[in-house]
Design a protein around this motif. Sequence first.
Motif, PDB file in Angstrom:
ATOM      1  N   TYR A  95      -8.107  -4.649 -12.012  1.00 11.78           N
ATOM      2  CA  TYR A  95      -7.086  -5.480 -11.364  1.00 11.78           C
ATOM      3  C   TYR A  95      -7.399  -6.957 -11.603  1.00 11.78           C
ATOM      4  O   TYR A  95      -8.442  -7.445 -11.229  1.00 11.78           O
ATOM      5  CB  TYR A  95      -7.057  -5.178  -9.855  1.00 11.78           C
ATOM      6  N   MET A  96      -6.466  -7.680 -12.237  1.00 11.90           N
ATOM      7  CA  MET A  96      -6.643  -9.104 -12.533  1.00 11.90           C
ATOM      8  C   MET A  96      -6.427  -9.957 -11.282  1.00 11.90           C
ATOM      9  O   MET A  96      -5.425  -9.802 -10.583  1.00 11.90           O
ATOM     10  CB  MET A  96      -5.642  -9.547 -13.609  1.00 11.90           C
ATOM     11  N   LEU A  97      -7.367 -10.874 -11.043  1.00 10.04           N
ATOM     12  CA  LEU A  97      -7.275 -11.789  -9.910  1.00 10.04           C
ATOM     13  C   LEU A  97      -7.708 -13.192 -10.326  1.00 10.04           C
ATOM     14  O   LEU A  97      -8.425 -13.361 -11.313  1.00 10.04           O
ATOM     15  CB  LEU A  97      -8.171 -11.336  -8.760  1.00 10.04           C
ATOM     16  N   SER A  98      -7.304 -14.160  -9.535  1.00  4.84           N
ATOM     17  CA  SER A  98      -7.845 -15.513  -9.669  1.00  4.84           C
ATOM     18  C   SER A  98      -8.589 -15.864  -8.387  1.00  4.84           C
ATOM     19  O   SER A  98      -8.520 -15.131  -7.388  1.00  4.84           O
ATOM     20  CB  SER A  98      -6.718 -16.526  -9.902  1.00  4.84           C
ATOM     21  N   GLY A  99      -9.267 -16.981  -8.397  1.00  4.55           N
ATOM     22  CA  GLY A  99     -10.000 -17.407  -7.212  1.00  4.55           C
ATOM     23  C   GLY A  99      -9.100 -17.762  -6.046  1.00  4.55           C
ATOM     24  O   GLY A  99      -9.562 -17.866  -4.907  1.00  4.55           O
ATOM     25  N   ASP A 100      -7.799 -17.929  -6.301  1.00  4.46           N
ATOM     26  CA  ASP A 100      -6.854 -18.283  -5.243  1.00  4.46           C
ATOM     27  C   ASP A 100      -6.162 -17.065  -4.647  1.00  4.46           C
ATOM     28  O   ASP A 100      -5.279 -17.217  -3.802  1.00  4.46           O
ATOM     29  CB  ASP A 100      -5.776 -19.224  -5.802  1.00  4.46           C
ATOM     30  N   CYS A 101      -6.504 -15.864  -5.109  1.00  2.13           N
ATOM     31  CA  CYS A 101      -5.846 -14.641  -4.630  1.00  2.13           C
ATOM     32  C   CYS A 101      -6.587 -14.056  -3.423  1.00  2.13           C
ATOM     33  O   CYS A 101      -7.815 -14.160  -3.327  1.00  2.13           O
ATOM     34  CB  CYS A 101      -5.799 -13.586  -5.734  1.00  2.13           C
ATOM     35  N   MET A 102      -5.816 -13.411  -2.543  1.00  2.00           N
ATOM     36  CA  MET A 102      -6.414 -12.642  -1.455  1.00  2.00           C
ATOM     37  C   MET A 102      -5.577 -11.402  -1.198  1.00  2.00           C
ATOM     38  O   MET A 102      -4.350 -11.400  -1.415  1.00  2.00           O
ATOM     39  CB  MET A 102      -6.512 -13.468  -0.172  1.00  2.00           C
ATOM     40  N   ALA A 103      -6.241 -10.349  -0.731  1.00  2.00           N
ATOM     41  CA  ALA A 103      -5.537  -9.114  -0.382  1.00  2.00           C
ATOM     42  C   ALA A 103      -4.655  -9.359   0.835  1.00  2.00           C
ATOM     43  O   ALA A 103      -5.047 -10.051   1.782  1.00  2.00           O
ATOM     44  CB  ALA A 103      -6.533  -8.008  -0.097  1.00  2.00           C
ATOM     45  N   ILE A 104      -3.450  -8.794   0.824  1.00  3.80           N
ATOM     46  CA  ILE A 104      -2.559  -8.882   1.986  1.00  3.80           C
ATOM     47  C   ILE A 104      -2.305  -7.483   2.563  1.00  3.80           C
ATOM     48  O   ILE A 104      -1.371  -7.279   3.330  1.00  3.80           O
ATOM     49  CB  ILE A 104      -1.240  -9.575   1.623  1.00  3.80           C
ATOM     50  N   LYS A 105      -3.135  -6.537   2.171  1.00  6.43           N
ATOM     51  CA  LYS A 105      -3.131  -5.193   2.740  1.00  6.43           C
ATOM     52  C   LYS A 105      -4.582  -4.774   2.943  1.00  6.43           C
ATOM     53  O   LYS A 105      -5.509  -5.412   2.435  1.00  6.43           O
ATOM     54  CB  LYS A 105      -2.432  -4.194   1.806  1.00  6.43           C
ATOM     55  N   THR A 106      -4.805  -3.689   3.641  1.00  2.22           N
ATOM     56  CA  THR A 106      -6.168  -3.189   3.834  1.00  2.22           C
ATOM     57  C   THR A 106      -6.658  -2.528   2.546  1.00  2.22           C
ATOM     58  O   THR A 106      -5.856  -2.086   1.709  1.00  2.22           O
ATOM     59  CB  THR A 106      -6.206  -2.164   4.966  1.00  2.22           C
ATOM     60  N   ALA A 107      -7.978  -2.450   2.394  1.00  2.00           N
ATOM     61  CA  ALA A 107      -8.546  -1.735   1.248  1.00  2.00           C
ATOM     62  C   ALA A 107      -8.088  -0.275   1.263  1.00  2.00           C
ATOM     63  O   ALA A 107      -7.810   0.314   0.206  1.00  2.00           O
ATOM     64  CB  ALA A 107     -10.072  -1.816   1.295  1.00  2.00           C
ATOM     65  N   GLU A 108      -7.990   0.300   2.440  1.00  2.00           N
ATOM     66  CA  GLU A 108      -7.527   1.676   2.586  1.00  2.00           C
ATOM     67  C   GLU A 108      -6.115   1.830   2.026  1.00  2.00           C
ATOM     68  O   GLU A 108      -5.816   2.757   1.261  1.00  2.00           O
ATOM     69  CB  GLU A 108      -7.544   2.045   4.073  1.00  2.00           C
ATOM     70  N   TYR A 109      -5.235   0.912   2.380  1.00  2.00           N
ATOM     71  CA  TYR A 109      -3.844   0.946   1.906  1.00  2.00           C
ATOM     72  C   TYR A 109      -3.789   0.787   0.390  1.00  2.00           C
ATOM     73  O   TYR A 109      -3.037   1.492  -0.299  1.00  2.00           O
ATOM     74  CB  TYR A 109      -3.059  -0.170   2.592  1.00  2.00           C
ATOM     75  N   ILE A 110      -4.587  -0.140  -0.147  1.00  2.00           N
ATOM     76  CA  ILE A 110      -4.586  -0.420  -1.587  1.00  2.00           C
ATOM     77  C   ILE A 110      -5.035   0.808  -2.375  1.00  2.00           C
ATOM     78  O   ILE A 110      -4.424   1.189  -3.376  1.00  2.00           O
ATOM     79  CB  ILE A 110      -5.478  -1.631  -1.897  1.00  2.00           C
ATOM     80  N   HIS A 111      -6.109   1.453  -1.915  1.00  2.00           N
ATOM     81  CA  HIS A 111      -6.594   2.657  -2.608  1.00  2.00           C
ATOM     82  C   HIS A 111      -5.555   3.780  -2.557  1.00  2.00           C
ATOM     83  O   HIS A 111      -5.314   4.468  -3.568  1.00  2.00           O
ATOM     84  CB  HIS A 111      -7.906   3.117  -1.986  1.00  2.00           C
ATOM     85  N   ASP A 112      -4.941   3.968  -1.396  1.00  2.00           N
ATOM     86  CA  ASP A 112      -3.914   5.009  -1.262  1.00  2.00           C
ATOM     87  C   ASP A 112      -2.735   4.718  -2.185  1.00  2.00           C
ATOM     88  O   ASP A 112      -2.161   5.626  -2.789  1.00  2.00           O
ATOM     89  CB  ASP A 112      -3.432   5.101   0.189  1.00  2.00           C
ATOM     90  N   TYR A 113      -2.366   3.442  -2.280  1.00  2.00           N
ATOM     91  CA  TYR A 113      -1.240   3.049  -3.134  1.00  2.00           C
ATOM     92  C   TYR A 113      -1.524   3.403  -4.597  1.00  2.00           C
ATOM     93  O   TYR A 113      -0.684   3.967  -5.291  1.00  2.00           O
ATOM     94  CB  TYR A 113      -0.983   1.551  -2.986  1.00  2.00           C
ATOM     95  N   LEU A 114      -2.722   3.084  -5.065  1.00  2.00           N
ATOM     96  CA  LEU A 114      -3.065   3.343  -6.463  1.00  2.00           C
ATOM     97  C   LEU A 114      -3.242   4.836  -6.741  1.00  2.00           C
ATOM     98  O   LEU A 114      -3.011   5.287  -7.869  1.00  2.00           O
ATOM     99  CB  LEU A 114      -4.337   2.575  -6.839  1.00  2.00           C
ATOM    100  N   ASP A 115      -3.651   5.592  -5.732  1.00  2.00           N
ATOM    101  CA  ASP A 115      -3.788   7.042  -5.900  1.00  2.00           C
ATOM    102  C   ASP A 115      -2.437   7.751  -5.992  1.00  2.00           C
ATOM    103  O   ASP A 115      -2.340   8.855  -6.521  1.00  2.00           O
ATOM    104  CB  ASP A 115      -4.581   7.638  -4.728  1.00  2.00           C
ATOM    105  N   ARG A 116      -1.398   7.087  -5.481  1.00  2.00           N
ATOM    106  CA  ARG A 116      -0.091   7.722  -5.378  1.00  2.00           C
ATOM    107  C   ARG A 116       0.537   8.021  -6.737  1.00  2.00           C
ATOM    108  O   ARG A 116       1.195   9.043  -6.910  1.00  2.00           O
ATOM    109  CB  ARG A 116       0.839   6.823  -4.555  1.00  2.00           C
ATOM    110  N   GLU A 117       0.371   7.110  -7.699  1.00  2.00           N
ATOM    111  CA  GLU A 117       1.000   7.268  -9.010  1.00  2.00           C
ATOM    112  C   GLU A 117       0.001   6.977 -10.120  1.00  2.00           C
ATOM    113  O   GLU A 117      -0.749   6.004 -10.037  1.00  2.00           O
ATOM    114  CB  GLU A 117       2.194   6.315  -9.158  1.00  2.00           C
ATOM    115  N   ASP A 118       0.036   7.789 -11.141  1.00  2.00           N
ATOM    116  CA  ASP A 118      -0.846   7.598 -12.296  1.00  2.00           C
ATOM    117  C   ASP A 118      -0.120   6.720 -13.316  1.00  2.00           C
ATOM    118  O   ASP A 118       0.393   7.210 -14.326  1.00  2.00           O
ATOM    119  CB  ASP A 118      -1.217   8.953 -12.898  1.00  2.00           C
ATOM    120  N   VAL A 119      -0.074   5.406 -13.039  1.00  2.00           N
ATOM    121  CA  VAL A 119       0.665   4.479 -13.897  1.00  2.00           C
ATOM    122  C   VAL A 119      -0.120   3.170 -14.050  1.00  2.00           C
ATOM    123  O   VAL A 119      -1.027   2.873 -13.269  1.00  2.00           O
ATOM    124  CB  VAL A 119       2.056   4.146 -13.299  1.00  2.00           C
ATOM    125  N   ASP A 120       0.271   2.413 -15.082  1.00  2.00           N
ATOM    126  CA  ASP A 120      -0.184   1.033 -15.226  1.00  2.00           C
ATOM    127  C   ASP A 120       0.873   0.132 -14.610  1.00  2.00           C
ATOM    128  O   ASP A 120       2.072   0.335 -14.835  1.00  2.00           O
ATOM    129  CB  ASP A 120      -0.374   0.671 -16.701  1.00  2.00           C
TER     130      ASP A 120
END
Length: 525
Positions: A95-120
């Motif tokens: 996952y590409m980030l810059s120093g000015d980025c921050m998560a706006i969801k929980t780590a739990e939510y982010i992992h679940d989101y990425l597990d949902r679909e096998d896509v780029d």
Amino acid sequence: MARIAFILLCHKDPEAIIDQARRLTRAGDYIAIHFDARGGKEAFEAIREGLKDNPNVAYATKRIKCGWGEWSLVEATLYAIEAAEAAFPRATHFYMLSGDCMAIKTAEYIHDYLDREDVDVIESFDFFESDWIKTGIKEERLIYRHWFNERTHKWLFYQSFWMQRRLGLQREIPEDLQIMIGSQWWCLRRRTIEWILDFTRSRKDVMKFFRTTWIPDETFFQTLVRHLVPENEIKTRTLTFLMFTDYGMPVVFYNDHYDLLLSQDYLFARKISPEAKELKKRLGDLFAATGVEFQISNEGRSLFNFLTGRGRDGRRFAQRFWETESTLGRDRELLMIVCKKWHVAKRLVSRIKDHSDIPCLEYLFNEENTYLPDLGGIEKSLEKRTRHRRAWVRMLFDYFDADKMVVCLDPQGIELIRDFNADRSGTRVLEIDCEFTDDYLAGHAKRTGLAGEQTPEEALQRLLPTIRADINHESDRIRDAEFDHYERISQSSTPEENARPLARFLGIPEETAREIVSMHYLFSD
């Protein structure tokens, strides 16, 4: 479960980078850091010292100096990807980030989101057919070679560009590539990253091409992913929420944007202000939380456009020749009913039709599907109606074979009213003054995309005064324009009081006007 290797490009504030790396790796994920060589050795050593005990941190295989729009940004990304791919064999996503980025969801939510679909997940639009590039050079980014940075060596950049153009030194795009464009903030699967790294080693011709392409961070990965990955495995969007101002600068988020950010359908946001200490702390605490449910309303962009658009009064594009040369007709009268509550104006129009033979048209400049006669296609889109407004309304007069016609307009369209009022034909304006309850304004916000069904009540209540002030401002502008034949009816007035201005507006007997406005539900919501 998804394990993320964050690819972090940064150039300043070592302490913030250390905090960011610790926070992102706390949930078992990884991070590979490229710290710009311009940032200095001491700052980089401070980062290494601060993270020396963290096994989930790696560093780009090489540090280079980066410049906006240059190949160096892609090169730095590739160095960080190489480090992450080698150091973190269990990483499933990058996952590409810059120093000015921050998560706006929980780590739990982010992992679940990425597990949902096998896509780029990457923005990937056709470079030539899409309108992703709004201003500046387009195909010239690709067909000419760019050795100089437009920001730091502007004279050399344009001298080189114009010389190649004069001499016809265009180059060919690699024939097997469809050049794509999109945001540089992407999330790619491990298999895709491996394919990209293999491609960069085997296709030296493509690497040579992109090295002298202007702003390649918007085309390199976007093109390679589309070239290497089946289309049905690509989701063409970004998971990082970002917006730009009219001047092409990123919108910066501050402490009071917390609720707005959480309600967007994204995982991260960019750019968070360095001064937004409270926002950073709240987002940091949120990232580590579990069991949080998010209400997604996704109104951020429309809300930003609404708020920044206020106060831009008086701006207007130059008139088209068909506007300046055409007229509705000296002996014709255009009667404009102006009302923010469209259903109220439509009820009034319905009554006018029942009590007169004046042709009436509802919100012809606001509603795509309002009933209109077939006039050869000019009526098909709001854009065409507005652009050719005088010629089109003249055609409507001709169609109805009438010298008087009623149309409904939203008060936001004061430039339309002014334009028609400036015509040599006769014009009259009737403004309908309605009362606006908080419930109505909340519904208006949802209908216009300023809020969603899941927008928190607290955030909605903060928005309502701004919407109310905006509606009042639109009405004030109409009254301040001091149109010659201006009338006004009001929800707070009696039918007898409203009958007189309506009679003057329509040119009908006052008794008939009283019958029109006497319907008891005229102003009902």
